[in-house]
Enzyme design. Sequence first.
Site, PDB file in Angstrom:
ATOM      1  N   LYS A  15     -25.213 -15.436  -6.924  1.00 29.78           N
ATOM      2  CA  LYS A  15     -26.121 -14.300  -6.808  1.00 29.78           C
ATOM      3  C   LYS A  15     -25.513 -13.367  -5.759  1.00 29.78           C
ATOM      4  O   LYS A  15     -25.611 -13.606  -4.556  1.00 29.78           O
ATOM      5  CB  LYS A  15     -27.527 -14.738  -6.399  1.00 29.78           C
ATOM      6  CG  LYS A  15     -28.511 -13.600  -6.443  1.00 29.78           C
ATOM      7  CD  LYS A  15     -29.943 -14.068  -6.301  1.00 29.78           C
ATOM      8  CE  LYS A  15     -30.927 -12.967  -6.663  1.00 29.78           C
ATOM      9  NZ  LYS A  15     -30.812 -11.807  -5.780  1.00 29.78           N
ATOM     10  N   ASP A  30       0.839  -1.198   0.000  1.00 30.67           N
ATOM     11  CA  ASP A  30       0.000   0.000   0.000  1.00 30.67           C
ATOM     12  C   ASP A  30       0.875   1.248   0.000  1.00 30.67           C
ATOM     13  O   ASP A  30       0.564   2.244  -0.655  1.00 30.67           O
ATOM     14  CB  ASP A  30      -0.900   0.019   1.236  1.00 30.67           C
ATOM     15  CG  ASP A  30      -2.012  -1.014   1.134  1.00 30.67           C
ATOM     16  OD1 ASP A  30      -2.095  -1.693   0.076  1.00 30.67           O
ATOM     17  OD2 ASP A  30      -2.787  -1.150   2.097  1.00 30.67           O
ATOM     18  N   ALA A  31       1.984   1.180   0.751  1.00 31.00           N
ATOM     19  CA  ALA A  31       2.862   2.357   0.851  1.00 31.00           C
ATOM     20  C   ALA A  31       3.471   2.692  -0.510  1.00 31.00           C
ATOM     21  O   ALA A  31       3.536   3.854  -0.908  1.00 31.00           O
ATOM     22  CB  ALA A  31       3.957   2.097   1.866  1.00 31.00           C
ATOM     23  N   LEU A  59     -35.162 -11.043 -11.485  1.00 28.69           N
ATOM     24  CA  LEU A  59     -35.162 -12.483 -11.755  1.00 28.69           C
ATOM     25  C   LEU A  59     -36.286 -13.174 -11.001  1.00 28.69           C
ATOM     26  O   LEU A  59     -36.620 -12.774  -9.876  1.00 28.69           O
ATOM     27  CB  LEU A  59     -33.841 -13.105 -11.296  1.00 28.69           C
ATOM     28  CG  LEU A  59     -32.573 -12.725 -12.051  1.00 28.69           C
ATOM     29  CD1 LEU A  59     -31.354 -13.205 -11.291  1.00 28.69           C
ATOM     30  CD2 LEU A  59     -32.599 -13.325 -13.451  1.00 28.69           C
ATOM     31  N   LYS A  90     -32.364 -19.350  -4.548  1.00 27.83           N
ATOM     32  CA  LYS A  90     -31.951 -18.700  -3.302  1.00 27.83           C
ATOM     33  C   LYS A  90     -31.503 -19.717  -2.257  1.00 27.83           C
ATOM     34  O   LYS A  90     -32.054 -20.825  -2.183  1.00 27.83           O
ATOM     35  CB  LYS A  90     -33.127 -17.892  -2.729  1.00 27.83           C
ATOM     36  CG  LYS A  90     -33.686 -16.853  -3.675  1.00 27.83           C
ATOM     37  CD  LYS A  90     -32.772 -15.662  -3.859  1.00 27.83           C
ATOM     38  CE  LYS A  90     -33.005 -14.629  -2.810  1.00 27.83           C
ATOM     39  NZ  LYS A  90     -34.134 -13.733  -3.032  1.00 27.83           N
ATOM     40  N   ASP A 106       0.781   4.234  -2.596  1.00 27.04           N
ATOM     41  CA  ASP A 106       0.522   5.622  -2.188  1.00 27.04           C
ATOM     42  C   ASP A 106       1.609   6.566  -2.707  1.00 27.04           C
ATOM     43  O   ASP A 106       1.329   7.700  -3.071  1.00 27.04           O
ATOM     44  CB  ASP A 106       0.430   5.726  -0.663  1.00 27.04           C
ATOM     45  CG  ASP A 106      -0.815   5.011  -0.126  1.00 27.04           C
ATOM     46  OD1 ASP A 106      -1.715   4.712  -0.944  1.00 27.04           O
ATOM     47  OD2 ASP A 106      -0.866   4.738   1.088  1.00 27.04           O
TER      48      ASP A 106
HETATM   49  S1  IVH Z   1     -28.793 -11.148 -13.833  1.00 29.07           S
HETATM   50  C1  IVH Z   1     -31.712 -10.316 -16.825  1.00 29.07           C
HETATM   51  N1  IVH Z   1     -26.872 -12.171 -12.359  1.00 29.07           N
HETATM   52  O1  IVH Z   1     -30.321 -10.133  -8.585  1.00 29.07           O
HETATM   53  C2  IVH Z   1     -31.286 -10.690 -15.477  1.00 29.07           C
HETATM   54  N2  IVH Z   1     -28.445 -10.718 -11.304  1.00 29.07           N
HETATM   55  O2  IVH Z   1     -33.406 -10.367  -8.863  1.00 29.07           O
HETATM   56  C3  IVH Z   1     -30.714  -9.554 -14.718  1.00 29.07           C
HETATM   57  N3  IVH Z   1     -27.982 -10.324  -8.948  1.00 29.07           N
HETATM   58  O3  IVH Z   1     -31.286  -6.938  -9.597  1.00 29.07           O
HETATM   59  C4  IVH Z   1     -29.999  -9.935 -13.498  1.00 29.07           C
HETATM   60  N4  IVH Z   1     -26.153 -11.560  -8.804  1.00 29.07           N
HETATM   61  O4  IVH Z   1     -29.079  -7.162  -8.405  1.00 29.07           O
HETATM   62  C5  IVH Z   1     -27.969 -11.379 -12.378  1.00 29.07           C
HETATM   63  N5  IVH Z   1     -25.111 -13.129 -11.202  1.00 29.07           N
HETATM   64  C6  IVH Z   1     -26.170 -12.333 -11.214  1.00 29.07           C
HETATM   65  C7  IVH Z   1     -26.628 -11.643 -10.078  1.00 29.07           C
HETATM   66  C8  IVH Z   1     -27.781 -10.855 -10.166  1.00 29.07           C
HETATM   67  C9  IVH Z   1     -26.985 -10.754  -8.142  1.00 29.07           C
HETATM   68  C10 IVH Z   1     -29.103  -9.470  -8.502  1.00 29.07           C
HETATM   69  C11 IVH Z   1     -29.279  -8.216  -9.295  1.00 29.07           C
HETATM   70  C12 IVH Z   1     -30.686  -8.192  -9.757  1.00 29.07           C
HETATM   71  C13 IVH Z   1     -31.343  -9.209  -8.896  1.00 29.07           C
HETATM   72  C14 IVH Z   1     -32.416  -9.912  -9.686  1.00 29.07           C
END
Ligand code: IVH
Length: 371
Positions: A138, A34-35, A84, A341, A38
């Site tokens: 996700k 880091d130094a 989604l 999920k 910087d």
């Molecule tokens: S694709 C057309 N990929 O999940 C599809 N979304 O409920 C668009 N998210 O608003 C989303 N990881 O914030 C996609 N690998 C991933 C994701 C992802 C997190 C979130 C994103 C979105 C929500 C959808």
Amino acid sequence: MPDDPERGRLAALRAEIDAHNRHYYVENDPLVSDAQYDRLMAELQALESAHPDWVTPDSPTQRVGAAPLARFRPVRHAVRMLSLGNAFEAQDVHSFDERLRGLLIRAGLLAEASGHAEVQGALFDEASRAVEYVAEYKFDGLAVNLRYEGGLLVQAATRGDGVNGEDITANIRTLRSVPLRLVGDAPAVLEARGEVLMAHADFERLNAAQAARGEKLFVNPRNAAAGSLRQLDSRVTAVRPLRFYAYGWGQIEDASGRDFVPRETHAAMLDWLAGFGFVASPGRGLCHGADELLRFYETVGARRAELPFDIDGVVYKVNSLRAQEVLGFVARAPRFAIAHKFPAQEETTRLLDIGVHVGRTGAITPVARLQ
Ligand code: IVH
């Protein structure tokens, strides 16, 4: 004056700092301390203060935060940001895959297991006649759209309601994993989409610093990331360790006649985005059919606690972009993708005691002692 030694030093410093940012945030493999980093930044800052007309918007010094805004300006997304559908159980994933198989067979993009349909290759796994998916984490953060024109970051926006978001460009510019200028030959317009989040280690460090200053602690990394992006003063965001992971794209335009967008598969598009300097959906894998999707879910779920950041599930996306197009959308979500999920990470425990923490400013914060 291209052969001016100071100008040469300026260009070299910028290139070196950009490379260090990439090594640190994109490749997770820092080359300098880091130094040392910087010191390079200080040298660049000194050169730019001596020559203010040499400052360009893509200089690494221009990440540090600008004057506070009165409010976030509204942004209308060029391409709508979708959400989604959710799967919670294995059966939901089997139903999703079955539904897609049916639709793709009818569209002539997938062969029936026993059929003799003439289909294009690459869209499915020859042996199993299964749909090919990209399985991704996700990410549990905040969705943003980054717009580049002529290779330069010109706008960053929150998802909002999917149609209209808020302009958080000044805040996003402070993220060192966000290229201010795309690496290499970029299209005239490129929008990268993904998630902004805070890694566990960064979150712990931030909360320790907050506690030391007698300031409010953040509940979890997602909260800290949200609070940091919502700052009207980007100098606050600049000292919050946020990261950006790309998992998709919005508008892509190029009138030059060059056809360099790999429009075949989602996986190729992510690799293409990575080539411009993004961290593109780390931890992703290719899966064929529901059983492989469920195996991915189990494997990732078992390793979830070891990941450096929070995820709240996995996402399955049909790999072929042609198939994605044919499958289309229902309401606000694509038919070609689904989020699977994880069960909420909650535990029941016993409240042992409630103490009080008195901050530097005299603010009193109740603190729960849990078993
Ligand atoms: S694709 C057309 N990929 O999940 C599809 N979304 O409920 C668009 N998210 O608003 C989303 N990881 O914030 C996609 N690998 C991933 C994701 C992802 C997190 C979130 C994103 C979105 C929500 C959808």
